[in-house]
Design an enzyme around this catalytic site. Sequence first.
Site, PDB file in Angstrom:
ATOM      1  N   TRP A   8       0.968  -1.388  -0.002  1.00 60.65           N
ATOM      2  CA  TRP A   8      -0.212   0.200  -0.018  1.00 60.65           C
ATOM      3  C   TRP A   8       0.592   1.306  -0.072  1.00 60.65           C
ATOM      4  CZ3 TRP A   8      -4.845  -0.892  -1.393  1.00 60.65           C
ATOM      5  CH2 TRP A   8      -5.404  -1.903  -1.319  1.00 60.65           C
ATOM      6  N   ASP A  54     -33.860   6.352 -11.625  1.00 60.38           N
ATOM      7  CA  ASP A  54     -33.992   7.170 -10.234  1.00 60.38           C
ATOM      8  C   ASP A  54     -33.874   8.557 -10.520  1.00 60.38           C
ATOM      9  OD1 ASP A  54     -34.185   6.931  -7.260  1.00 60.38           O
ATOM     10  OD2 ASP A  54     -32.177   8.000  -7.436  1.00 60.38           O
ATOM     11  N   GLU A  73     -38.810   7.285 -12.846  1.00 59.82           N
ATOM     12  CA  GLU A  73     -39.279   7.791 -11.702  1.00 59.82           C
ATOM     13  C   GLU A  73     -39.215   9.269 -11.533  1.00 59.82           C
ATOM     14  OE1 GLU A  73     -38.420   7.672  -6.828  1.00 59.82           O
ATOM     15  OE2 GLU A  73     -36.904   8.683  -8.194  1.00 59.82           O
TER      16      GLU A  73
END
Length: 668
Positions: A78, A324, A378
Amino acid sequence: MPNHITAIDAFLQPFSSVISSRTEAILKKERQLAKSSLYDFANGYKYFGLHPSGEDWIIREWAPNATAIILIGEFSGWTEEGQFQFDKLANGVFELKVSKQILQHTDLYKLMVHWDGGKGERIPVWANRVVQDEETKLFSAQVWQPDIQYVWQNESQRSAIEVPLIYEAHVGMATENEGVGSYSEFMTDVLPRIKEAGYNTIQLMAIQEHPYYGSFGYHVSSLFAPSSRFGTPDELRELIDVAHGMGIAVIMDIVHSHAVKNELEGIGLFDGSPYQFFHDNERREHAAWDSLCYNYARHEVLHLLLSNVKYWLEEFHFDGFRFDGVTSMLYLDHGLERSFTQYQMYYDGGQDEDAIVYLALANKLIKQCNSHAISIAEEMSGYPGLATPIEQGGLGFDFRLAMGTPDYWIKLIKEKKDEEWGVGNIFYELSNKRAEEKTISYAESHDQALVGDKTILFRLIDSDMYWAMSKTDKSLKVDRGMALHKLIRLMTFCCAGNGYLNFMGNEFGHPEWIDFPRAGNDWSYKYARRQWSLVDNKELRFEQLDAFDKAMIALQRNEQFINEPHIQCLEANEQDQVLAIRRKHLLFIFNLHPSQSYTFYGISAPAGKYNVLLNSDASSFGGFNRIDDGIDYFTRPEAQMSNRHRVHLYLPSRTVLVLKHTPPKRIF
């Protein structure tokens, strides 16, 4: 054009120039983006992200504000040390090749993105697999390239879904255990229930990866990653594949209306700039939703979102989408400061013209990917032309959700006594729709079940649900609640514009509300699950409501009456609270009166014979068996030599009868 929206609705003619300019803007943008077709343009997911390339991986990202990008992960401890810095190509594109010996299947990785004055860990924008560490709760991208690729067994939905009967579902809360359900559990345990219930379409929520489980999937962080909470990408593929084998289409909630603000998990500050994908001014944040708003004017944003549409259709064989938050996209104020009482409000300059263009292009692309795929909006403002073809002046959605219907039912239940329910007004509210559009009707969805609200049955029965749902219990409140639950759902169903939706569990009156784990409930899963054991218990009344829902769905499957657009009101007697509706060859007769039953009640109807197909008062549906379903009912002339006929029936209080008409034989 005779079928143009302004010809269908004369009140739109004063705005014909605006409508025409929007249509031209859609076609112009398509020409600018696509040399050949939108289908070819929307291939970003094949170029960007992590892909195998011989013995190497090749990873690309677009980050125009970045000065450097370094790949980090388990393979590098990392850290940024090592030979994992991307090459900077033209137009803000970064590219890196890395050996498959270094980066392997299931390895975790991220990007360290540098910009002038700072740097930060980022998950790749185009990552197709993102997982969360159970201990640190941090998210990372994960290499997902199993040796054996998933092999599809069944074709996608390749025939048009004329009347979608939609089972709205959330995979995570579909298990009875107090935890997160999986794709595999849904496939094994819930798919057979949906098949048995007769629904022909499943709408899956919360598929795109989202950092906060309680957002119901609406604060998306990784557009291309199926949520790993529920399992692997191949397990999602198998779920969809098995559903297709059952003859069930699968659509997904797609969230392109806004994005999560999280910097570590999301893409809001991916390259250190706030405007890479989003607005960089007062329009950047959606204050009501605590999220970020896409800048649909940027070609790169259109490339990202259109590629996302194609990705889910091609890679996972979804059969369409429910978009949505379309209202929020259409208006600069997200529709929050408008009453939408005049047509002027749709054309007054307060619209996001770039979002309008994007939605139309998305709908064109969907059909290019799969001509039988469907798109549902929607949208609550009533935007004219939303579900009208683009060439007719619309935006190209196949359906719009009838979002006013659940609100109407809640208002009626809360504000009116049972004896004040006006049958004429009910019919008007349920059947009123734009002539040029198809709608999906529903009495309640997941929205009405969230914490702070109540499902229809819970609103009607309330605390009696906890102690009086045994078939041997006596409760006037339960009797009333069950009767009205059946009437409300069948009234909504028989007046459905072109399809019907139900949220999982509501078909049998699932108790209580939906509340995802959060600090306010001590991170409990108690209310984020479905108690299937209630409907499976033959001693409880939930089974009777479920049986009625199955019979209601079977009525459409057998009689195909929703395919007939004309809905005729034969009777709306306000005093008696009797409503009679004719659709195709079916007669729906509702007696909403809370106490009055009627003997030999005459309903104006076409001449002929009528037989009972569905009776809400049947004992199998929790009724009182007051009607003999085996009787043949014959009409009688209203007067001697009259062409007007009536059919006479016994109508018990709070019941509905569905009768099938057989015309009289002609005698020559």
